[in-house]
Design a protein around this motif. Sequence first.
Motif: not given
Length: 572
Positions: A554-571
């Motif tokens: 429901t918030s940008d902060a929570a949504a962003s945190a959930a998205r960042m649970e997946a690591p980038d294939i190349v950082s």
Amino acid sequence: MTTTALTQEQRAESLQAMSTETFDVLVIGGGVTGAGIALDAASRGLSTAVIECQDWASGTSSRSSRLVHGGLRYLYNLDFKLVAEALKERGRLLTVIAPHLVEAQPFLWPLKTPVIERAYSAVGVGMYDALAVIGAGKKTVPIQKHHSKKGALKRFPEVKPDALCGAIEFYDARVDDARLVITLIRTALKYGAQAASRLKVTAILKDSKGHASGVEAKDLETGEKLTIKAKRIINATGVWTEETQDMAGGTGGLKVLASKGIHIVIPRERLKAKTGLFLRTEKSVLFIIPWQHYWVIGTTDTAWHEQLKHPVPTSEDIDYLLSHANEVLDPPLTRDDIIGTYAGLRPLLQPKVLDESKSTKVSREHTVSEVIPGMVAIAGGKLTTYRVMAEDAVDFALGKKLAEEKPSVTFDLPLMGADGFEAAANQAERLGAKYGFDADRMHHLVRRYGSELPELLATIDDDPTLGEPLKHAPQFLRAEVYRACTVEGAMHLEDIFVARVRLNSEARDRGGAEVDEIADIAAAALGWDAARTEKEKKNYRERIAAELAAEEQTSDAAASAARMEAPDIVSC
């Protein structure tokens, strides 16, 4: 021989050139602005390099409303110059620069009062039409048409009868934003540019006089470091503008506001309408945009304070779009109708004092500024005017005298696939019969590849299995995945799904059902072994899970945190 294909071999050769040459222009940023700058500079005869930290178009330029438009709403602010400029560019894209990628699109503007609103709206749209004809020198799209209530409902049957008393139908255009960027980069290669994605700038270099002289960079694929020397640097990194220019020090440069815009995607068959829909909201406008196999609905405009790489829609963002769309639609859309979502960040120029709750009031005009001697930054603007932005940036970097000696030529320069597009389109019926493709598929292919379509068909001649549709996404051929890897610069599985075969935003499971098949095609094209293939598949599936989890927050902060649970294939 100059290549026009973004391949592993081309990238290696470009990195070698970047390590040994001194370029007239180095462009940092591989979105539509940076890609346009690279083409502008290279086509002037300047030695040019363009680098991108992530995949091409990975930021704003793969997350837009996919419109090429003049900005009808800017007429309400009496911003005639901005609208005229954008409409002129729309005309060039439709007729010369990218007629295969940019397609005229009608929109219906519902009217709620019979006399006053129709009168002032007709004047506004009439000015829009007039500015378009003046800018292009001819009519490139049909002019406005007025509909009665009955006529409007025939054009868009799902509009609530009590939501309008009539309508005005006007034209703009649509484009696959990421394909435009990739095509710009490939066209820049044609004119001698060097290009490499997933190359991160780690430092801005200066000479003894304090002038920018190049960059230190890291190849994120190998970890190797390199120095790229350049006489001029142009920073075109969008919402990363300040982060990039801060590496140079100094007091110049630009400030930008990251404003989030989200979109939802619904199936084409959900609405029977023959036109798009243009709605004014309390803050901005809402577009319901038809594509061949789906509809895109957007957008929002809210300040974003989280990480910049992976903006995501929240549950509230999705509800906002559904609510506004359902003010005029019947039967109403529900979450069950949604097959995709995505979010992008607009790099809006920031004045000295900014009320972030009113980010829609920030000018969309672009600005070029000197960061330090030898390095300039450009920000603002919009996709439609990328070519003008590129011309202005290169002119500014060169200085008046040299810019006059080497003027821009992109006003009349077709992109790859544009030259001979009409003739190629005329072959669609014949080629469809030869390969067993129906009219729907041929329209899809011609609009993606233009006059380069014979190249894609040649790969099918060599390997007939590439002519088969993807099992779980039959709107795409296996050959399109193969070409994404061998011509269009895809280096990872996510590159294919996000910016080329765009199932990440156009499929309910974000392409999950197609991971195995597409990975197999990519592995064969890119030479992956079994371990690398499994790593790519695992990474993309984790991304899917994170994106789906993010849109439940429901918030940008929570949504962003959930998205960042997946690591980038190349950082990056």
